[in-house]
Enzyme design. Structure first.
Site, short mmCIF file in Angstrom:
data_model
loop_
_atom_site.label_atom_id
_atom_site.label_comp_id
_atom_site.label_asym_id
_atom_site.label_seq_id
_atom_site.Cartn_x
_atom_site.Cartn_y
_atom_site.Cartn_z
N GLN A 109 44.53 -11.25 -2.02
CA GLN A 109 44.58 -12.69 -2.30
C GLN A 109 43.25 -13.34 -1.96
O GLN A 109 43.04 -14.51 -2.24
CB GLN A 109 45.69 -13.35 -1.47
CG GLN A 109 47.09 -12.79 -1.72
CD GLN A 109 48.10 -13.34 -0.75
OE1 GLN A 109 48.65 -14.44 -0.93
NE2 GLN A 109 48.34 -12.60 0.32
N ASN A 110 42.37 -12.56 -1.33
CA ASN A 110 41.11 -13.09 -0.84
C ASN A 110 40.07 -13.19 -1.96
O ASN A 110 40.11 -12.42 -2.92
CB ASN A 110 40.57 -12.23 0.31
CG ASN A 110 41.57 -12.14 1.45
OD1 ASN A 110 42.43 -13.00 1.59
ND2 ASN A 110 41.47 -11.09 2.25
N ASP A 112 36.70 -13.23 -1.20
CA ASP A 112 35.43 -12.97 -0.51
C ASP A 112 34.76 -11.66 -0.93
O ASP A 112 33.67 -11.35 -0.44
CB ASP A 112 35.66 -12.98 1.02
CG ASP A 112 36.77 -11.99 1.46
OD1 ASP A 112 37.49 -12.29 2.43
OD2 ASP A 112 36.92 -10.91 0.82
N HIS A 127 43.66 -13.91 -6.72
CA HIS A 127 43.33 -15.35 -6.77
C HIS A 127 41.89 -15.58 -7.21
O HIS A 127 41.34 -16.65 -6.97
CB HIS A 127 43.57 -16.00 -5.40
CG HIS A 127 45.03 -16.07 -5.04
ND1 HIS A 127 45.48 -16.11 -3.75
CD2 HIS A 127 46.14 -16.08 -5.82
CE1 HIS A 127 46.81 -16.16 -3.74
NE2 HIS A 127 47.23 -16.14 -4.98
N CYS A 135 33.45 -22.97 -16.52
CA CYS A 135 33.57 -24.31 -17.10
C CYS A 135 35.03 -24.59 -17.48
O CYS A 135 35.70 -23.75 -18.09
CB CYS A 135 32.70 -24.41 -18.36
SG CYS A 135 32.85 -26.00 -19.20
N CYS A 138 34.70 -25.09 -21.70
CA CYS A 138 34.40 -23.97 -22.61
C CYS A 138 34.57 -22.61 -21.95
O CYS A 138 34.34 -21.57 -22.58
CB CYS A 138 32.96 -24.10 -23.13
SG CYS A 138 31.71 -23.73 -21.88
N CYS A 156 28.50 -28.00 -16.82
CA CYS A 156 28.17 -26.95 -17.80
C CYS A 156 27.21 -27.53 -18.85
O CYS A 156 27.16 -28.75 -19.05
CB CYS A 156 29.46 -26.48 -18.47
SG CYS A 156 29.22 -25.26 -19.78
N GLY A 195 47.64 -9.04 6.94
CA GLY A 195 46.98 -10.33 7.14
C GLY A 195 47.34 -11.41 6.15
O GLY A 195 46.49 -12.16 5.69
N SER A 197 50.41 -14.55 5.45
CA SER A 197 51.53 -15.29 6.05
C SER A 197 52.76 -15.26 5.15
O SER A 197 53.79 -15.85 5.48
CB SER A 197 51.11 -16.74 6.29
OG SER A 197 50.81 -17.36 5.04
N1 APR Z 1 44.41 -9.44 11.64
C1 APR Z 1 45.59 -9.44 10.96
N2 APR Z 1 46.24 -10.57 10.60
C2 APR Z 1 45.67 -11.74 10.94
C3 APR Z 1 44.43 -11.82 11.65
C4 APR Z 1 43.81 -10.60 11.99
N3 APR Z 1 42.65 -10.56 12.67
N4 APR Z 1 44.14 -13.14 11.84
C5 APR Z 1 45.13 -13.85 11.26
N5 APR Z 1 46.05 -13.01 10.73
C6 APR Z 1 47.26 -13.35 9.97
C7 APR Z 1 47.96 -14.62 10.38
O1 APR Z 1 48.92 -14.37 11.40
C8 APR Z 1 48.64 -15.02 9.06
O2 APR Z 1 49.91 -14.39 8.95
O3 APR Z 1 46.86 -13.53 8.64
C9 APR Z 1 47.72 -14.45 7.98
C10 APR Z 1 46.88 -15.49 7.28
O4 APR Z 1 47.75 -16.34 6.58
P1 APR Z 1 47.14 -17.48 5.63
O5 APR Z 1 46.08 -18.20 6.37
O6 APR Z 1 48.31 -18.22 5.08
O7 APR Z 1 46.41 -16.66 4.47
P2 APR Z 1 47.07 -15.97 3.21
O8 APR Z 1 48.42 -15.43 3.52
O9 APR Z 1 46.08 -15.02 2.66
O10 APR Z 1 47.23 -17.21 2.18
C11 APR Z 1 47.67 -16.89 0.88
O11 APR Z 1 47.32 -19.17 0.22
O12 APR Z 1 46.00 -20.96 0.61
C12 APR Z 1 46.28 -19.99 -0.32
O13 APR Z 1 44.95 -19.06 -2.00
C13 APR Z 1 45.10 -19.12 -0.62
O14 APR Z 1 45.02 -16.73 -0.93
C14 APR Z 1 45.49 -17.76 -0.08
C15 APR Z 1 47.01 -17.82 -0.09
#
Ligand code: APR
Length: 259
Positions: A109-110, A112, A127, A135, A138, A156, A195, A197
């Site tokens: 989902q990252n 980066d 994502h 743009c 276009c 653009c 990692g 939520s």
């Molecule tokens: N190691 C493992 N897990 C971790 C660490 C770590 N060092 N630090 C934080 N976490 C966990 C937190 O406990 C949490 O459950 O990572 C999760 C991060 O949750 P979010 O911040 O909600 O990120 P994510 O689940 O990727 O969000 C999903 O939501 O906002 C949108 O597009 C955005 O891709 C993102 C999507």
């Protein structure tokens, strides 16, 4: 393997390692938590990005359309925070599991690009990716350019407003990412979810799809989530930069998890 600190149970690590060692049909699903140890704040933990930039004002297509300059304030800050960041041992551990033939794709989902930089070859960016902007009129793409930050939302050549080539709330997931991820989740034997939520769909549906198809779900997170007592079979609590290398070390039989 005796360690102190967060390691909740060596038996859990041994079980998870055995499951991964025995498959060549595993996948990983990652969220912002795997990049926290690379210095990139996640979204919903205390002090996360959304605590400073409420997503309804900075991360929806509606907010972007209403005030692109304001939304770009956050995206320029996020893009700047991504400059020079490096993968951490958690990213390298997943790349090692791919190299050893156990994990065949990372669905992230990252935005980066750290899985790519860590050497993972098959990465599905669910994502999108913050390196590019597109743009809205276009659809022409070009690289993110921080030197234009003072000018607000980049324009653009066609006159349209450029937006980061990421999926904002209210936008659909790119068709390829959606279909391929669904297919991988339904067809895998093991899904390692790291990692996240578990709050944002459709990405959060992937462990459920895998579970329905008989896969074993291994979850790595610093705290329990909506998955943990519902779909997770093995929960390895702790920071991904430590849990994943420890797990990978058991799978490949190396001291450092292949870093
Ligand atoms: N190691 C493992 N897990 C971790 C660490 C770590 N060092 N630090 C934080 N976490 C966990 C937190 O406990 C949490 O459950 O990572 C999760 C991060 O949750 P979010 O911040 O909600 O990120 P994510 O689940 O990727 O969000 C999903 O939501 O906002 C949108 O597009 C955005 O891709 C993102 C999507």
């Amino acid at each position: 393997m005796k360690t102190d600190g967060y390691r909740n149970d060596d038996v859990l690590y041994e079980r998870a390692a055995a499951v991964i060692r025995d498959t060549n049909n595993g996948i990983a699903v990652t969220g912002a938590g795997i990049s926290v140890e690379s210095g990139i704040p996640d979204f919903r933990s205390a002090g996360g990005l959304w605590s400073r930039y409420p997503p309804d004002q900075f991360a929806t297509m509606e907010a972007f359309t209403q005030n692109p300059d304001k939304v770009w304030e956050m995206w320029y800050e996020l893009a700047e925070s991504l400059q020079g960041v490096e993968p951490n041992p958690g990213h390298y551990a997943l790349a090692k599991l791919e190299e050893e033939g156990h994990i065949k794709a990372v669905i992230t989902q990252n935005i980066d690009a750290l899985h790519h930089h860590a050497g993972s070859n098959t990465v599905i960016e669910y994502h999108g990716n913050a390196d590019k902007i597109a743009c809205t009129a276009c659809f022409r793409q070009r690289d993110m350019d921080l030197s234009h930050r003072a000018l607000g939302a980049p324009r653009c050549e066609c006159g349209g407003v450029m937006k980061p080539d990421v999926v904002l709330f209210g936008e659909v997931i790119p068709e390829y990412a959606l279909r391929t991820s669904d297919m991988l989740a339904r067809g895998c034997d093991v899904l390692v979810v790291v990692g996240t939520s578990a709050q944002v769909y459709p990405a959060a549906s992937l462990p459920f799809l895998a579970k329905e198809s008989g896969a074993t779900i291994i979850e790595c997170n610093t705290e329990p989530t909506n998955f943990t007592n519902v779909v997770t079979d093995i929960f390895l609590q702790g920071p991904a930069g430590e849990t994943l290398p420890a797990l990978t070390a058991l799978v490949v039989g190396e001291s450092d998890g292949g870093n």
